[in-house]
Write a protein that holds these residues in place. Sequence first.
Motif, PDB file in Angstrom:
ATOM      1  N   VAL A  26       0.846  -1.193   0.000  1.00 47.30           N
ATOM      2  CA  VAL A  26       0.000   0.000   0.000  1.00 47.30           C
ATOM      3  C   VAL A  26       0.883   1.245   0.000  1.00 47.30           C
ATOM      4  CG1 VAL A  26      -1.799   1.268   1.254  1.00 47.30           C
ATOM      5  CG2 VAL A  26      -1.792  -1.247   1.272  1.00 47.30           C
ATOM      6  N   LEU A  27       0.705   2.079  -1.016  1.00 44.44           N
ATOM      7  CA  LEU A  27       1.481   3.317  -1.131  1.00 44.44           C
ATOM      8  C   LEU A  27       0.542   4.482  -0.882  1.00 44.44           C
ATOM      9  CD1 LEU A  27       3.362   2.385  -4.439  1.00 44.44           C
ATOM     10  CD2 LEU A  27       4.073   1.912  -2.079  1.00 44.44           C
ATOM     11  N   GLY A  60       0.148   9.800   7.296  1.00 47.22           N
ATOM     12  CA  GLY A  60       0.740   9.366   8.559  1.00 47.22           C
ATOM     13  C   GLY A  60      -0.311   8.859   9.525  1.00 47.22           C
ATOM     14  N   ARG A  61      -1.484   9.487   9.460  1.00 49.56           N
ATOM     15  CA  ARG A  61      -2.577   9.070  10.336  1.00 49.56           C
ATOM     16  C   ARG A  61      -3.026   7.640   9.998  1.00 49.56           C
ATOM     17  NH1 ARG A  61      -6.184  11.093  14.540  1.00 49.56           N
ATOM     18  NH2 ARG A  61      -7.342   9.194  14.928  1.00 49.56           N
ATOM     19  N   LEU A  62      -3.105   7.329   8.708  1.00 43.74           N
ATOM     20  CA  LEU A  62      -3.465   5.974   8.303  1.00 43.74           C
ATOM     21  C   LEU A  62      -2.393   4.991   8.765  1.00 43.74           C
ATOM     22  CD1 LEU A  62      -5.244   3.934   6.778  1.00 43.74           C
ATOM     23  CD2 LEU A  62      -3.913   4.452   4.723  1.00 43.74           C
ATOM     24  N   PHE A  63      -1.127   5.360   8.554  1.00 46.22           N
ATOM     25  CA  PHE A  63      -0.023   4.483   8.954  1.00 46.22           C
ATOM     26  C   PHE A  63      -0.074   4.207  10.460  1.00 46.22           C
ATOM     27  CE2 PHE A  63       4.240   3.587  10.442  1.00 46.22           C
ATOM     28  CZ  PHE A  63       4.645   2.594   9.567  1.00 46.22           C
ATOM     29  N   TRP A  64      -0.295   5.260  11.247  1.00 52.07           N
ATOM     30  CA  TRP A  64      -0.360   5.091  12.700  1.00 52.07           C
ATOM     31  C   TRP A  64      -1.545   4.212  13.114  1.00 52.07           C
ATOM     32  CZ3 TRP A  64      -4.249   6.972  16.078  1.00 52.07           C
ATOM     33  CH2 TRP A  64      -3.995   6.746  17.442  1.00 52.07           C
ATOM     34  N   VAL A  71      -1.195   0.718  15.176  1.00 54.74           N
ATOM     35  CA  VAL A  71      -1.849   0.402  16.445  1.00 54.74           C
ATOM     36  C   VAL A  71      -2.489  -0.985  16.376  1.00 54.74           C
ATOM     37  CG1 VAL A  71      -3.755   1.016  18.006  1.00 54.74           C
ATOM     38  CG2 VAL A  71      -2.272   2.805  17.084  1.00 54.74           C
ATOM     39  N   PHE A  72      -3.022  -1.343  15.195  1.00 55.18           N
ATOM     40  CA  PHE A  72      -3.673  -2.649  15.046  1.00 55.18           C
ATOM     41  C   PHE A  72      -2.717  -3.700  14.472  1.00 55.18           C
ATOM     42  CE2 PHE A  72      -7.522   0.034  15.282  1.00 55.18           C
ATOM     43  CZ  PHE A  72      -8.191  -0.653  16.287  1.00 55.18           C
ATOM     44  N   GLY A  73      -1.423  -3.394  14.490  1.00 53.23           N
ATOM     45  CA  GLY A  73      -0.415  -4.400  14.141  1.00 53.23           C
ATOM     46  C   GLY A  73      -0.423  -4.846  12.702  1.00 53.23           C
ATOM     47  N   CYS A  74      -0.853  -3.978  11.781  1.00 48.55           N
ATOM     48  CA  CYS A  74      -0.952  -4.435  10.385  1.00 48.55           C
ATOM     49  C   CYS A  74      -0.465  -3.396   9.387  1.00 48.55           C
ATOM     50  CB  CYS A  74      -2.379  -4.873  10.068  1.00 48.55           C
ATOM     51  SG  CYS A  74      -3.612  -3.613  10.436  1.00 48.55           S
ATOM     52  N   ALA A  75       0.561  -2.634   9.760  1.00 47.54           N
ATOM     53  CA  ALA A  75       1.075  -1.587   8.862  1.00 47.54           C
ATOM     54  C   ALA A  75       2.335  -2.024   8.105  1.00 47.54           C
ATOM     55  CB  ALA A  75       1.368  -0.317   9.651  1.00 47.54           C
ATOM     56  N   GLN A  76       2.721  -3.298   8.241  1.00 46.93           N
ATOM     57  CA  GLN A  76       3.992  -3.754   7.659  1.00 46.93           C
ATOM     58  C   GLN A  76       4.142  -3.412   6.185  1.00 46.93           C
ATOM     59  OE1 GLN A  76       1.847  -5.369   9.474  1.00 46.93           O
ATOM     60  NE2 GLN A  76       2.786  -6.762  10.941  1.00 46.93           N
ATOM     61  N   ASN A  77       3.057  -3.548   5.412  1.00 42.23           N
ATOM     62  CA  ASN A  77       3.144  -3.333   3.962  1.00 42.23           C
ATOM     63  C   ASN A  77       2.636  -1.962   3.529  1.00 42.23           C
ATOM     64  OD1 ASN A  77       4.186  -5.901   3.715  1.00 42.23           O
ATOM     65  ND2 ASN A  77       2.193  -6.845   3.301  1.00 42.23           N
ATOM     66  N   VAL A  78       2.481  -1.058   4.497  1.00 46.24           N
ATOM     67  CA  VAL A  78       1.989   0.285   4.187  1.00 46.24           C
ATOM     68  C   VAL A  78       3.164   1.255   4.156  1.00 46.24           C
ATOM     69  CG1 VAL A  78       0.446   2.148   4.906  1.00 46.24           C
ATOM     70  CG2 VAL A  78      -0.211  -0.244   5.291  1.00 46.24           C
ATOM     71  N   LYS A  79       3.321   1.977   3.044  1.00 49.75           N
ATOM     72  CA  LYS A  79       4.436   2.910   2.881  1.00 49.75           C
ATOM     73  C   LYS A  79       3.895   4.305   2.566  1.00 49.75           C
ATOM     74  CE  LYS A  79       6.625  -0.935   3.054  1.00 49.75           C
ATOM     75  NZ  LYS A  79       7.184  -1.366   4.337  1.00 49.75           N
TER      76      LYS A  79
END
Length: 199
Positions: A94-95, A105-109, A113-121
């Motif tokens: 996810v870019l 940044g708000r989406l990334f944060w 918090v829910f432990g699923c941002a690994q593939n979000v850039k």
Amino acid sequence: GMDASPASPAGLAGQYAGRVFVTAQEFAALLGEEGVVAVDMQSAANYAQGHAPGAVNLQKNDIVVNAPVADMLTSSGQLEAALGERGIGNDTLVLVYDSNGFFAGRLFWSLTVFGCAQNVKIVEGGLPAIVEAGVEMTTEVPAPEAREFKTGEKQGRYLARRDDVLEMCNEPDGNHILLDVRTDEQVKDGVIPGSVHVN
């Protein structure tokens, strides 16, 4: 040498593992690749006027709840629906970009918090940098096929609660700083003692 096999989505996401940011140039090169979804966090009106080709629109109100006060962290269910409906699965690279330097940044944060941002850039420099990198804007709206997106457990360490803030005010320990990131207008009525205002 070794045979280069076609990059699978997991392989593509894997290449960016451990990174929070991608450059606008990397974004331009990744657009339209299999397993990649660009997320545009502009307002609906600005998105309609122009966005990166193939980018889906996600707005701040899709990822916050406004009760009891504005802009609270949303529920895992709301995040799962918002992302899944836009063709994003857990293995999607996810870019995300915005035009104000805040919503991406708000989406990334929220996903962290829910432990699923690994593939979000987050795309460095947001929309202005993307335009500067030569990406032509489009008004075409994609219609992605829905995917399943699952959040993990809520990670409490990324959230400060009211009691945490009170403790910091009453017993500062030197290891924590309370940042007040509201606008100049919003801080006119006062700030929390000891906080640092950054706008």
